[in-house]
Design a protein around this motif. Structure first.
Motif, PDB file in Angstrom:
ATOM      1  N   THR A   5       0.838  -1.196   0.000  1.00  0.00           N
ATOM      2  CA  THR A   5       0.000   0.000   0.000  1.00  0.00           C
ATOM      3  C   THR A   5       0.875   1.249   0.000  1.00  0.00           C
ATOM      4  N   GLU A   6       0.239   2.372  -0.224  1.00  0.00           N
ATOM      5  CA  GLU A   6       0.954   3.659  -0.182  1.00  0.00           C
ATOM      6  C   GLU A   6       1.557   3.875   1.202  1.00  0.00           C
ATOM      7  N   ASN A  10       5.550   4.520   2.061  1.00  0.00           N
ATOM      8  CA  ASN A  10       5.983   5.734   2.770  1.00  0.00           C
ATOM      9  C   ASN A  10       6.781   5.404   4.025  1.00  0.00           C
ATOM     10  N   LYS A  38       7.106   3.302  -7.470  1.00  0.00           N
ATOM     11  CA  LYS A  38       5.894   3.325  -6.645  1.00  0.00           C
ATOM     12  C   LYS A  38       4.697   2.739  -7.388  1.00  0.00           C
ATOM     13  N   LEU A  42       2.696  -0.832  -6.088  1.00  0.00           N
ATOM     14  CA  LEU A  42       1.388  -0.801  -5.433  1.00  0.00           C
ATOM     15  C   LEU A  42       0.541  -2.027  -5.767  1.00  0.00           C
TER      16      LEU A  42
END
Length: 271
Positions: A5-6, A10, A38, A42
């Motif tokens: 996931t984002e 991060n 990225k 994902l």
């Protein structure tokens, strides 16, 4: 397994930093795709170990330090696995010791999809003709039908030894003539020849030796017989489904099935 996931990305790469080489490898992203890492990462499925390492490597630019972190992490995982395996062995012994006495039948099976490919082993235990418990595990990313069958038979022999010591009459039913011949017939000749055979190497020798010596130590107290696969025997079918469950769960340890045993639902796994 985790979905990328984002939020996870991060955690692994600060906004003002670049992703490092080792993190790209963990995400299975090529160096020439770095600018789009990225978007490419994902929603991928990532093992728990890879996800943890991805975060641990945040901000580590030196490749030698990256490698050292990965090395230490893998060493820690191996240590944890050994400790967990010791606990599982103790747990098995306690469980077996508390079972009621009587006739015990152990069905064992191993499977691989494809062959060679993802492999696993399974066992179904019956006490006085009633299903008592299921076991699964020994997952191999690149195994064979033979390694899976031998692994299932070895675990069955371990269970049989404990059951016999507790005064139970034990029979092991195995659908692999290869596995049975390995430890009841062929190994006798191989041992006499210094564990060699005419025409080439003995495949799966380590597990064959373990099973052979274990079988010889208990063969007077148990029965090992062949059973035809997929011939309508519930125990054989359930052991088969446990091999599938192993592959689904990727369980390297051989453990007891701890969910409610609903035979009809388990048998549907093949369909």
């Amino acid at each position: 397994m985790q979905i990328v996931t984002e939020k996870l990305l991060n955690l692994g790469v600060d906004e003002d930093k670049e992703i490092n080489e080792s993190q790209l490898v963990l995400l299975d992203v090529k160096e020439d795709e770095k600018s789009e890492w990225k978007a490419l990462s994902l929603n991928k499925q990532l093992s728990d170990a890879r996800a943890e390492l991805f975060v641990l490597l945040n901000g580590v630019e030196d490749k030698e330090i990256q490698d050292k972190i990965i090395f230490n992490y893998k060493a820690l995982q191996k240590f944890r696995k050994k400790e967990n395996d010791k606990e599982l062995i103790v747990e098995k012994e306690v469980q077996i010791q508390t079972h009621e006495r009587g006739d015990v039948t152990i069905y064992c099976d191993g499977g691989c999809t494809p062959n060679p490919g993802k492999a696993g082993s399974g066992i179904a235990v019956y006490r006085n003709d009633k299903l008592s418990e299921l076991w699964y595990g020994l997952y191999e990313e690149m195994g064979t039908n033979n390694t899976a069958e031998l692994g299932a038979l070895y675990e069955s022999l371990l269970l049989a030894k404990k059951e016999s010591e507790n005064g139970n009459t034990v029979e092991i039913k195995c659908d692999s003539m290869y596995s049975i011949n390995c430890i009841k017939t062929w190994a006798i000749s191989w041992e006499k020849k210094g564990w060699t055979k005419k025409g080439g190497e003995i495949k799966n020798l380590e597990i064959i030796k373990l099973s052979y010596h274990l079988y010889n130590s208990i063969k007077k107290d148990i029965t090992l017989s062949h059973i035809k696969a997929h011939a309508g025997f519930e125990g054989n079918e359930l052991a088969d489904r446990m091999t599938m469950y192993t592959i689904q769960e990727k369980s390297e340890s051989f453990v007891k099935y701890d969910k409610e045993i609903i035979v009809v639902d388990i048998l549907k796994m093949r369909a």
